[in-house]
Design an enzyme around this catalytic site. Structure first.
Site, PDB file in Angstrom:
ATOM      1  N   THR A  16      -4.634  -7.028  11.203  1.00 60.63           N
ATOM      2  CA  THR A  16      -4.946  -5.746  10.562  1.00 60.63           C
ATOM      3  C   THR A  16      -4.480  -4.581  11.423  1.00 60.63           C
ATOM      4  O   THR A  16      -3.919  -3.608  10.924  1.00 60.63           O
ATOM      5  CB  THR A  16      -6.465  -5.641  10.303  1.00 60.63           C
ATOM      6  OG1 THR A  16      -6.858  -6.738   9.482  1.00 60.63           O
ATOM      7  CG2 THR A  16      -6.819  -4.346   9.614  1.00 60.63           C
TER       8      THR A  16
ATOM      9  N   GLU B  37      -9.518 -11.177  -7.217  1.00 59.89           N
ATOM     10  CA  GLU B  37      -8.602 -10.044  -7.056  1.00 59.89           C
ATOM     11  C   GLU B  37      -7.435 -10.117  -8.034  1.00 59.89           C
ATOM     12  O   GLU B  37      -7.018  -9.093  -8.585  1.00 59.89           O
ATOM     13  CB  GLU B  37      -8.099  -9.991  -5.610  1.00 59.89           C
ATOM     14  CG  GLU B  37      -9.182  -9.606  -4.627  1.00 59.89           C
ATOM     15  CD  GLU B  37      -8.732  -9.596  -3.182  1.00 59.89           C
ATOM     16  OE1 GLU B  37      -9.524  -9.135  -2.346  1.00 59.89           O
ATOM     17  OE2 GLU B  37      -7.602 -10.028  -2.869  1.00 59.89           O
TER      18      GLU B  37
ATOM     19  N   ASN C 223      -1.863   0.202   6.991  1.00 53.37           N
ATOM     20  CA  ASN C 223      -1.281  -1.037   7.502  1.00 53.37           C
ATOM     21  C   ASN C 223      -0.384  -1.767   6.497  1.00 53.37           C
ATOM     22  O   ASN C 223      -0.142  -2.953   6.619  1.00 53.37           O
ATOM     23  CB  ASN C 223      -2.371  -1.959   8.062  1.00 53.37           C
ATOM     24  CG  ASN C 223      -3.377  -2.384   7.017  1.00 53.37           C
ATOM     25  OD1 ASN C 223      -3.163  -2.264   5.822  1.00 53.37           O
ATOM     26  ND2 ASN C 223      -4.500  -2.908   7.477  1.00 53.37           N
TER      27      ASN C 223
ATOM     28  N   TYR D 284     -12.603  -2.255  -4.025  1.00 53.94           N
ATOM     29  CA  TYR D 284     -13.112  -2.334  -2.654  1.00 53.94           C
ATOM     30  C   TYR D 284     -14.641  -2.247  -2.598  1.00 53.94           C
ATOM     31  O   TYR D 284     -15.205  -1.925  -1.554  1.00 53.94           O
ATOM     32  CB  TYR D 284     -12.470  -1.249  -1.781  1.00 53.94           C
ATOM     33  CG  TYR D 284     -11.022  -1.545  -1.464  1.00 53.94           C
ATOM     34  CD1 TYR D 284     -10.684  -2.571  -0.590  1.00 53.94           C
ATOM     35  CD2 TYR D 284      -9.992  -0.826  -2.051  1.00 53.94           C
ATOM     36  CE1 TYR D 284      -9.357  -2.866  -0.304  1.00 53.94           C
ATOM     37  CE2 TYR D 284      -8.664  -1.111  -1.765  1.00 53.94           C
ATOM     38  CZ  TYR D 284      -8.355  -2.133  -0.894  1.00 53.94           C
ATOM     39  OH  TYR D 284      -7.046  -2.417  -0.619  1.00 53.94           O
TER      40      TYR D 284
ATOM     41  N   LYS E   2       0.808  -1.219   0.000  1.00 54.04           N
ATOM     42  CA  LYS E   2       0.000   0.000   0.000  1.00 54.04           C
ATOM     43  C   LYS E   2       0.848   1.278   0.000  1.00 54.04           C
ATOM     44  O   LYS E   2       2.054   1.238   0.247  1.00 54.04           O
ATOM     45  CB  LYS E   2      -0.918  -0.014   1.225  1.00 54.04           C
ATOM     46  CG  LYS E   2      -1.945  -1.142   1.182  1.00 54.04           C
ATOM     47  CD  LYS E   2      -2.829  -1.102   2.421  1.00 54.04           C
ATOM     48  CE  LYS E   2      -3.886  -2.183   2.408  1.00 54.04           C
ATOM     49  NZ  LYS E   2      -4.753  -2.087   3.605  1.00 54.04           N
TER      50      LYS E   2
ATOM     51  N   PHE F  57     -15.987   3.311   6.527  1.00 52.36           N
ATOM     52  CA  PHE F  57     -14.595   3.604   6.202  1.00 52.36           C
ATOM     53  C   PHE F  57     -14.297   3.564   4.703  1.00 52.36           C
ATOM     54  O   PHE F  57     -13.162   3.822   4.281  1.00 52.36           O
ATOM     55  CB  PHE F  57     -13.658   2.619   6.925  1.00 52.36           C
ATOM     56  CG  PHE F  57     -13.887   1.172   6.567  1.00 52.36           C
ATOM     57  CD1 PHE F  57     -13.331   0.614   5.428  1.00 52.36           C
ATOM     58  CD2 PHE F  57     -14.663   0.359   7.387  1.00 52.36           C
ATOM     59  CE1 PHE F  57     -13.548  -0.721   5.106  1.00 52.36           C
ATOM     60  CE2 PHE F  57     -14.885  -0.973   7.077  1.00 52.36           C
ATOM     61  CZ  PHE F  57     -14.315  -1.515   5.924  1.00 52.36           C
TER      62      PHE F  57
ATOM     63  N   HIS G 102      -2.112  -5.548   1.726  1.00 45.81           N
ATOM     64  CA  HIS G 102      -3.404  -6.226   1.576  1.00 45.81           C
ATOM     65  C   HIS G 102      -3.115  -7.629   1.073  1.00 45.81           C
ATOM     66  O   HIS G 102      -2.192  -7.838   0.296  1.00 45.81           O
ATOM     67  CB  HIS G 102      -4.273  -5.491   0.548  1.00 45.81           C
ATOM     68  CG  HIS G 102      -5.433  -6.317   0.052  1.00 45.81           C
ATOM     69  ND1 HIS G 102      -6.652  -6.322   0.689  1.00 45.81           N
ATOM     70  CD2 HIS G 102      -5.533  -7.185  -0.987  1.00 45.81           C
ATOM     71  CE1 HIS G 102      -7.465  -7.157   0.039  1.00 45.81           C
ATOM     72  NE2 HIS G 102      -6.818  -7.684  -0.980  1.00 45.81           N
TER      73      HIS G 102
END
Length: 141
Positions: A93, A128, A114, A51, A11, A59, A117
């Site tokens: 997480t 994905e 974090n 997502y 990320k 969120f 993923h």
């Protein structure tokens, strides 16, 4: 044990701190192979589609905004029980709850930032992976 593939995303919080190589070292030391990899900049539309499952959660917009804030590294990992193994080496997480030596314990800035993923099931891994990669981009070992 079964040979599997899983999606990994490094990320923006990790790419901005130039941690790609360190994350990949942890991945490879675990026995997983990186069989496809590319650095991309997600658009709001692409991040929103990826997502989509979280669209109705509070969120969602913060997640999309975070994921488009900088480049990401999308990868296909392969190995025995790759999904469970990658989830183990990612860590919880919430990095405060993650085990020492996991990617999130070592590199995550917060529960939101974090660092990585990973797919959570065989079905989601397939979905994905195909979201980001064509068959010709995946070099199966």
């Amino acid at each position: 044990m079964s040979e599997q593939q899983t999606l990994s995303i490094i990320k923006p919080d990790a790419t901005s701190r130039n941690l790609t190589g360190q994350v990949n070292t942890i991945i490879e030391k675990s026995g997983l192979k990186i069989i496809a990899q590319k650095r991309i900049k997600l658009t709001e539309e692409i991040a929103g589609k990826f997502y989509e499952v979280h669209r109705d959660k509070p969120f969602f917009q913060d997640l999309v905004s975070f994921m488009i804030s900088g480049p990401v590294i999308v990868q296909v990992l392969q190995g025995n029980n790759a999904i469970a193994l990658y989830r183990k080496i990612m860590g919880a997480t919430n990095p405060v709850e993650a085990e020492v030596g996991t990617i999130r314990k070592e590199f995550a800035l917060s529960i939101e930032a974090n660092s990585v993923h990973g797919s959570d099931s065989i079905e989601n891994a397939k979905k994905e992976i195909s979201f980001f990669f064509s068959e010709t981009e995946i070099i199966k070992n």
